[in-house]
Each structure stands twice: as C-alpha cells, then as structure tokens.
Design a protein around this motif. Structure first.
Motif, PDB file in Angstrom:
ATOM      1  N   ARG A  32       6.071  10.534  -4.312  1.00 29.13           N
ATOM      2  CA  ARG A  32       5.566   9.685  -3.167  1.00 29.13           C
ATOM      3  C   ARG A  32       5.825   8.128  -3.569  1.00 29.13           C
ATOM      4  N   PHE A  33       5.467   7.858  -4.669  1.00 31.19           N
ATOM      5  CA  PHE A  33       5.839   6.385  -5.316  1.00 31.19           C
ATOM      6  C   PHE A  33       7.123   6.195  -5.107  1.00 31.19           C
ATOM      7  N   GLU A  34       8.114   7.156  -5.471  1.00 32.06           N
ATOM      8  CA  GLU A  34       9.432   7.002  -5.720  1.00 32.06           C
ATOM      9  C   GLU A  34      10.043   6.555  -4.224  1.00 32.06           C
ATOM     10  N   ALA A  35       9.581   7.392  -3.087  1.00 26.99           N
ATOM     11  CA  ALA A  35      10.082   7.344  -2.012  1.00 26.99           C
ATOM     12  C   ALA A  35       9.882   5.656  -1.362  1.00 26.99           C
ATOM     13  N   VAL A  36       8.669   5.440  -1.655  1.00 23.65           N
ATOM     14  CA  VAL A  36       8.462   3.814  -1.163  1.00 23.65           C
ATOM     15  C   VAL A  36       9.102   2.833  -2.056  1.00 23.65           C
ATOM     16  N   ASP A  87       0.819  -1.237   0.102  1.00 24.10           N
ATOM     17  CA  ASP A  87       0.181   0.014   0.107  1.00 24.10           C
ATOM     18  C   ASP A  87       0.845   1.138   0.085  1.00 24.10           C
ATOM     19  N   VAL A  88       0.894   1.983  -0.971  1.00 28.43           N
ATOM     20  CA  VAL A  88       1.727   3.047  -1.299  1.00 28.43           C
ATOM     21  C   VAL A  88       1.684   4.209  -0.088  1.00 28.43           C
ATOM     22  N   ALA A  89       0.460   4.204   0.303  1.00 26.67           N
ATOM     23  CA  ALA A  89       0.057   5.453   1.058  1.00 26.67           C
ATOM     24  C   ALA A  89       0.476   5.000   2.693  1.00 26.67           C
ATOM     25  N   GLU A  90       0.279   3.637   2.810  1.00 20.94           N
ATOM     26  CA  GLU A  90       0.635   3.370   4.205  1.00 20.94           C
ATOM     27  C   GLU A  90       2.342   3.016   4.091  1.00 20.94           C
ATOM     28  N   GLY A  91       2.767   2.755   3.172  1.00 15.35           N
ATOM     29  CA  GLY A  91       4.239   2.293   3.202  1.00 15.35           C
ATOM     30  C   GLY A  91       4.698   0.945   3.280  1.00 15.35           C
ATOM     31  N   VAL A  92       6.034   0.798   3.506  1.00 20.64           N
ATOM     32  CA  VAL A  92       6.360  -0.783   3.706  1.00 20.64           C
ATOM     33  C   VAL A  92       6.247  -1.086   5.221  1.00 20.64           C
ATOM     34  N   ILE A 115       6.944  -6.229  -7.976  1.00 17.59           N
ATOM     35  CA  ILE A 115       6.282  -5.395  -6.777  1.00 17.59           C
ATOM     36  C   ILE A 115       5.163  -4.222  -7.125  1.00 17.59           C
ATOM     37  N   VAL A 116       4.004  -4.680  -6.645  1.00 26.09           N
ATOM     38  CA  VAL A 116       2.886  -3.716  -6.947  1.00 26.09           C
ATOM     39  C   VAL A 116       2.840  -2.796  -5.736  1.00 26.09           C
ATOM     40  N   LEU A 117       3.027  -1.357  -6.107  1.00 30.85           N
ATOM     41  CA  LEU A 117       2.764  -0.177  -5.313  1.00 30.85           C
ATOM     42  C   LEU A 117       1.134   0.240  -5.409  1.00 30.85           C
TER      43      LEU A 117
END
Lengths: 631, 264
Positions: free
Chosen positions: A160-164, A120-125, A146-148
């Motif tokens: 934000r995608f790139e950060a996760v 979940d890209v909003a919640e992160g790793v 990997i699916v974000l």
C-alpha cells in the motif's frame, strides 16, 4: 561545491506542508521531541492542555499555540520552531494544510530552503497534497522530502505504501519535481523520524532526519549578474546615499553601473556603512545578500524602484510580459482586472491582458479559461502602466518574481517567463545627441492599446446657455466610469489659467480658440478623449482646431458636435445671467446679441437640447464616442 | 556572510522598507537586550542616524538599573526618547490573571502613545523563538483602530513584499528581529559590543534571562556572569527564555489574550 563553515552554521529552514489532517503538526511535535529539542516543561504543559480537554496526548499541541488551534485541532498559521540535529541547526516552519489557509502556507514556504510534504498513506493523495507540491515548485523550493505518514494505520504494509508513493511520484514528475526521498513514517510512534523502524525493515531509504541533514542551504546568488533594487535615497548628512539590498552578484567601488528603467549610467564612488568602531574603514565591495548604501560619482536623479546593474548585463525592459501566477484572492481573477504590480522595489499599476492555461482547483486538471479561481495556478499576460525592469525567473529569482496587490492586500504571486515579447530598452533609448525634435518613445497606437480606445477631440460648439458645459462635465463622468480616459476643457476654466491674458475681442477670441485647439490636440495625442466646451462662434477657428487634431496619426481625429438651442431658449435659460447683462449693454460683443455665431455646416453630430434632456444628450454623445473612438 | 551578517542585513532591509512606506514611525525601546540590538540595527540601516523617536512604554515599575541605563544610553546615542506612562492597574481588564493584568498596562500605555503622537508604524523587537504565539507573527503586522492582532487572517507575506499599507485609523507593527533567536542576539551583542543592563549577568547564582517589570519578573538560577558565559549557557540550556516572566504561566491562554489585545 563545499559550503563554508559560516554557511553550515546557518539554520536550514524546512517548511512542513500537506493536506489537512495528514499529520504535519504531529510530525513536527514528534520530531522536536525525538531530537530532544523541546524545552523543559513543554511535555507536561501539553499533557495538561490535553487533559483539560479530555483527550489523549496530542503531539500537535506542541506547535499549535493558539487557543483556536487546540480547540479545533487544526493549524491556522505558520509557526517557526528552532531545533538542532548533530549536523546543523534548523528552523522548522509548520504550515497549515487547510484550504482556507493556503496564503499562510505560501507565507511559510516562501521563507524555506527545503520542504517536507506529508501525505496520509491511509487516505492517499488529496487536493492539498497536489496543490502544495505545485506551489512549492513555483515558490522555488527545489529540495523536497515526501513523508508517507500513518503507516501504523495500514499495518506498515509495503504494497500500500508503494501504491501511494508511485502515484505521487508520477504527479511530481508531471510538474517537474524530483523528491529527494519518499519515507514511510508513523509520526505518533516516531517510526523512521529519527530512528529506523524495525517494523518497516523493508524500507532501505533514509529516516526523515537523515533526509533533512542531506539538504543544503539555498545558495546565495553571488555568481549571477548584479541586481540591486533601490529601496530609498537618503540625505541625512552631506552624503547622498542610494540604499538597497544586493539581490545577486557583486558591486565594487569604481564599477560602472546602470539604473533601469531610468537608463542612467554612473560609477560607484563609495560603499557606505555605519560602524561604532573607531577607525572603521568602509568596504570596497559588497555581494548578494548584503544590505548596502552607495554613493555615485554623478548626481543623477534616481528613485526607489530603479534596479542597479552592470552595463554589460542589464535587466530586461518591457511593459508587457508572461508569467505563471498563483492566485490567493477570494474573488476570481478575470482579464481586464487592474492591480498593483510589485517587483523588486518597483510598484505600478498593471492590467491582466490575457489568461492562458489554468491549473484548476480540486484535481488540478489543466483547462483553458477566463476566470482564475482562488488558489488556481495560471499562465497570464500582464501589461504594466510603464516600463518595468525585470528578469526571467530562471535567470534571476529576485527580479523575476512579483506579487500582485489591490489596496493593502497581496492577492497573488508569480514568476516571470520571458519570451514572446521584445526587450524595449533599445526602442526607449534615445540614440542621437543633437536631435532637434523630441520623438516620443511611446506611440499613439501604444497609448490607444493601453487605454483600450483612441484619443481624439469632441468639440462642442453652440450658443451660451445651449448646454455645452452641463453636457461636457456629465459626459466626462459617464466616460470615466466606462473606463475611458476623458477630460473636459471648459471655457471659463481655460480663461482663468492658460488664457488668462486674453480678452473677448475678435483677435483674442480667435487666439483663445487656437490655444484650446492646440491643447486639445496634445491631450488627444496623450490618449485622452478630450471634450471641449467653448462657444467657438467662428468657423475658421473651428477649422484650425480640426487641423491640429487631424495632425495626429492613429488618433480618432476631430468630431464637431453642434449643441443646438435657439437664441430665445438660451436667453430664457440664461444660467449665468449673461444675456440679461448683454441686453442691458453691460457686456460688449456678446455672441448672439452683439456678435455673430456661425453655426457648423456639416457637424459630425447634432445634439438638440430643446428636444433632448441633459441625460439623453449625454447618452447620445457617450454612444457616439463608444462607436467612433474604438481601438 | 555568516548567520549574523545575514540576520543583520535582513533587519536593515526591513527598517528601510518601513521607513520608505510608513510615516510617522516610532520604535519601542524596552531597554532589554533585544531592543538594544534593534536600536543598533536601526542606526546601521540609516548610516548612523535614527530618523524616528524611540518609545519607552514606562510602567514606573522597571528595575532601577533599567532607568539608569536608559538615561545614560539615550544621552550617549542622542536618542529622541519618548517616555510614555501607563494607566494604573485598576483600569485594566479585571478578568485577566493578576500578572497578565499588570502586563496589560503596557498595552494600554502603548495605545495611548500611538494615539497621542499619531504613529502609523510601531517597530517592536519581538522574536519568533521567544514564545509560541510570537512564532506566528508577520514581519509587518497591520493593526486596526483598537490595535488588535487578527491572527485568524494575517496577510500573506513572501519574497520580501510586506503589507505596508496602514489600516484606516490603525497602525502597522514592524518586527525587524522576528527571525533572530536568543543566542543570535547574544552573539551579536558580543560581536558589536552593544551595551546591556547588568541585570542579565549572574549575581549570587541568579540572573535575569528576560527583563520585564520588577513586580512580574524573577531571576533564574545561572552562573553566567559574562556574555561568553551566557552564550555557552544558551547552547545547552533546556529552560525556556521566558521562564522568569510570570505573566506567561498563569493560564493556558493568558499570553495569547494579551497579544490579541495589542501587547507586543
């Protein structure tokens, strides 16, 4: 390498993993819909199920088949769902992401050719994002996309995608995994699943389906060394068929093969197969992936668990090896725990000898420790109860990975890491053809190491009724419960078997004790703490027994224990009524009455049963053994 | 090796693991297409022999063609056949919808035959792609004394190591066909020339896609009158396999309830 048409027609098995609520089931439901794989009526059925719960349309209901899954909105167990792309057939394996269901995730992932890991890209790793990545690696799944997910929740923001993406890629690199693709997806909208999302035109990589289509089926290990673990031996008719699955390599009629660890060599006489077709000719060879049966030229004794290989490339033989383990048990795993090792078709007791680095729960930080908690991954050393035939995991997956179980439950899985311990095949193979004396291939020291204590003889001597048998059997039980291999040789028991032909005259008494002394020495050599309970009235007889036990190098030797009680006391106790009969003249040559008892000069220990209770006597002896039989 | 070779080899391996670990074993034979394939695979696993009995859990409500087929094939293949009767519908859980209640007679009949013969292993020809709760099954599925399926805590199953330990007073279900799909079954029937009940082939524009009891199974529209035509139909169809099994469609959870209680 070009794959054959047959391999291309094989469904590719894709497991979908990731942290709970990161949208795995939604992704699967949406993917099935977008490739047109849902059967007629499925959408209507899901709509109805959602409506009856007063909730908006839920893609996850497509695969969450169980009532509890729909009611609680989580996946409990793995589903297998077939679908087709324009390129090939697939089976999607939807695995649960909840921590409690890691064993189900492992079950699903182990059957896969490739994996999709959803974050979940909003919640992160999160915890399971990392854990599942590591488990995929240990399970041998090398192709990972990997699916974000939930890009819609962050307004498709590339930063934000790139950060996760960068954070997770770095983690994967640290465990040696290189993802095939890292894809921004909004599963609910179907963005970048089958069709490219216009709103994310900044993303240049493949859609999920394109990434899946680029994966290849796991190659069968045809080019590796032959490994054929024996499943069973059948004698349904005149044929004696050794059955099993070729895990790697090839086998041909006429091949010289070796069974390990039994170390027997023969040749393949035939490869057996049943067919209803008249005039069927059985094959001359078989290769990795095939379940086969063979007959051999020599009628050698083999059993389930043996591994068939060619003589030039045999598996490793050892009873101790290092491994990386993932632990699924509810209770923590600690050194010293005994379990069953299952590797290939071999099954045997093992003990966890050592625990090394542990990759812990939660943040998956590494630590040294002695307790492996549920779902940890750890380096361990296992010691098996006998020689195992195995391979390093990197050399041969099927014979290089194992499970540990206790009773019915599989509690963990692991991969073998060779190194640090020698191959024991040479040491366990007899070299000469005409050896007179049979040399043990297992030394006294090895046995002591395994048992955690030395073998040796505890020789109780004393009058009839002094308490030898009572103490001996209670002591055996206490020692056993403390993990000590103990065994009692008792007068009456030996006289009904081994020494049934002996009477009670002095010659027969001496022979009785000589045999007991030799038998005790054999037990001691086999690693046992032997407790003997014989009157053994003659010093010279006891000295011979001592000599027999002292011949064994590396054992704890002979410990004479005087179980002391006066004649009066013994006669008063008279548990077997023997003194009464002796006094009445019904037993000739009864020790203490009509035959001598030579008390020991310098016993290692005196147990005075006139002053000590039975429990105290046993405790005294157990402590003495604890101190003197230490390895 | 093509996909059918791979599936065949996997199923044979499962049979051999079951036979090595569990005694005594009984194999369910519904006389349907899947269980005919299963009997065939067992004969391959044991080199032409079948070292355990086959069990027909008989509701008395099969189609006449099914009984005719059963008796002929049992004779021709020298099967050790146990025909196990089922208790009457009045003895079933009355809270189940009517068709599921009829189907539950099979569960009761199965429990009875397991108890009567002391079976500790029951081989059943279910497949993951048939039905969504079956999609969650294990190859070796332990059942307690009541035969119940504890889907909440199924044992881990990986790398070919199965839960072969039989629970106290219970049995283990063994599912050698779990990873086969419907079309795999038909391709294998075609390749191996395995006989099937003629009801699967179209007559007057209708055929049975899945065979159950005559009271709760209906044919579906189809013109597929040969195995090749059935395979061609399956390559494009969007109709689910069990569309004609009325017990599946009465309530959202009716099939799950049956399976939790011990249905195949």
């Amino acid at each position: 390498m070009r794959i054959s048409e047959a391999e291309a027609a094989r469904p590719l098995r894709i497991v979908v993993v990731g942290h709970v609520d990161h949208g795995k089931s939604t992704l699967v439901g949406r993917l099935l819909h977008d490739v047109g794989a849902l059967p007629d009526g499925k959408m209507r059925q899901v709509e109805a199920n959602c409506k009856s719960r007063g909730m908006p349309f839920e893609w996850a209901f497509v695969t969450d088949a169980l009532q509890i899954e729909r009611d609680q909105g989580i996946t409990v167990d793995v589903s297998h769902i077939p679908f087709k792309s324009s390129k090939r057939p697939y089976v999607l394996i939807d695995a649960p992401g909840h921590r409690e269901f890691v064993k189900n995730m492992v079950t699903g992932a182990a059957a896969a050719d490739a994996a999709v890991l959803v974050i979940d890209v909003a919640e992160g790793v999160r915890e399971q994002s990392r854990r599942h990545g590591l488990l995929l690696h240990l399970l041998g799944i090398e192709q990972v996309a990997i699916v974000l997910n939930k890009m819609d929740l962050i307004a498709n923001d590339p930063a934000r995608f790139e950060a996760v993406r960068a954070e997770y890629e770095q983690y994967l690199a640290s465990i040696g995994v290189r993802p095939a693709a890292m894809i921004p997806v909004a599963a609910r909208e179907g963005a970048n699943i089958v069709t490219r999302a216009a709103a994310m035109s900044w993303y240049q990589g493949p859609t999920l389906l394109a990434a899946l289509d680029a994966f290849a089926p796991k190659a069968r290990a045809v080019e590796r060394a032959l490994r054929l673990p024996v499943q069973d031996i059948y004698k349904f008719d005149q044929r004696r068929i050794v059955a099993g699955k070729v895990e790697s390599g090839r086998i041909k009629v006429g091949d010289t093969i070796v069974f390990s660890p039994s170390n027997k060599t023969t040749r393949v006489r035939s490869i057996e197969q049943w067919s209803a077709v008249p005039g069927f000719v059985p094959p001359q060879s078989a290769e990795a992936g095939q379940s086969v049966g063979i007959t051999t030229e020599d009628e050698i004794v083999v059993e389930r668990g043996d591994v068939i290989s060619h003589a030039g490339d045999m598996p490793f033989e050892t009873d101790v090896f290092r491994a990386r383990l993932f632990w699924l048990g509810r209770e923590p795993l600690e050194a010293g725990r005994r379990m069953t090792l299952r590797i290939g078709t071999q099954a045997m007791p093992v003990v966890v000898q050592e625990i090394g680095r542990i990759v812990g729960s939660g943040d998956l930080s590494e630590r040294a420790g002695t307790r492996i908690e549920s779902f940890d991954v750890a380096e361990i050393v296992l010691r098996a109860s006998r020689i195992v035939a195995l391979d390093g995991y990197s050399a041969n997956a099927a014979t290089g990975r194992f499970v540990l179980s206790d009773g019915a439950d599989v509690l963990g899985g692991g991969v073998v890491e060779l190194g640090g311990y020698p191959d024991q095949r040479a040491a366990t193979t007899r070299k000469g053809e005409n050896l007179v004396r049979v040399e043990h291939r297992v030394s006294v020291t090895q046995r002591a190491q395994r048992n955690g204590h030395k073998g040796g003889v505890v020789w109780l001597t004393g009058l009839s009724g002094a308490g030898k048998s009572t103490i001996a059997v209670a002591l055996e039980q206490v020692l056993f419960s403390r993990g000590i291999q103990a065994y009692v040789l008792d007068g009456d028991n030996i006289r009904t078997g081994l020494n049934a032909n002996l009477g009670f005259g002095p010659d027969d008494r001496a022979e009785n004790i000589r045999r007991v002394g030799e038998a005790a020495a054999l037990f001691a050599e086999a690693g046992f703490v032997v407790v003997t309970a014989f009157i053994s009235p003659y010093r010279s007889d006891r000295a011979r027994a001592r000599a027999a036990a002292m011949r064994i190098d590396g054992a704890a030797g002979f410990h004479e224990v005087f179980v002391k009680a006066g004649l009066e006391t013994c006669e008063r106790r008279d548990p077997k009524g023997l003194y009464r009969k002796a006094r009445a003249g019904q037993i000739a040559e009864f020790t203490g009455i009509s035959a001598p008892y030579e008390a020991p000069d310098l016993p290692e220990l005196v147990v005075d049963t006139e002053t000590l209770s039975a429990d105290q006597s046993v405790e005294l002896l157990a402590d003495y053994i604890g101190r003197n039989f230490k390895f | 090796m093509d996909e059918l070779d791979r599936l065949e080899s996997e199923s044979i391996g499962i049979f051999r693991e079951a036979f090595a670990a569990i005694h005594p074993i009984g194999m369910l034979w519904s006389i349907g297409k899947d269980s005919n394939v299963m009997v065939w695979l067992a004969r391959k696993a044991f080199f032409g022999h079948l070292p355990f009995p086959v069990i027909h859990v008989d509701t008395g409500l099969e189609f006449p063609e099914v009984y005719e087929f059963r008796d002929r094939v049992a004779r021709e293949w020298s099967l050790n056949l146990i025909a196990a009767p089922c208790p009457p519908i009045e003895a079933m859980d009355q809270s189940l919808p009517p068709n599921a209640r009829s189907a539950s007679r099979k569960t009761a009949g199965l429990k009875q035959v397991v108890a009567d013969h002391g079976f500790r292993g029951i081989v059943a020809g279910i497949r993951r792609d048939e039905q969504s709760t079956r999609a969650k099954e294990r190859v070796f599925s332990p059942r307690g004394a009541e035969s119940k399926w504890d889907f909440r805590s199924q044992p881990p199953e990986f790398w070919g190591h199965f839960a072969t330990t039989v629970p106290e007073g219970g049995h283990v279900r063994i599912h050698p066909l779990l990873s086969w799909s419907e079309i795999d079954i038909w391709r294998y029937i075609q390749r191996e020339q395995i006989p099937v009940v003629p009801l699967y082939f179209s007559r007057n524009g209708m055929r049975f896609r899945s065979l159950g009891e005559s009271d709760i199974t209906v044919p579906v529209p189809s013109n597929a009158a040969t195995i090749a035509e059935i395979i061609a139909e399956l390559e494009t169809t969007r109709v689910p396999e069990r569309a004609g099994r009325t017990m599946d469609h009465e309530a959202e959870d009716s099939f799950e309830r049956l399976r939790v209680d011990g249905y195949m």
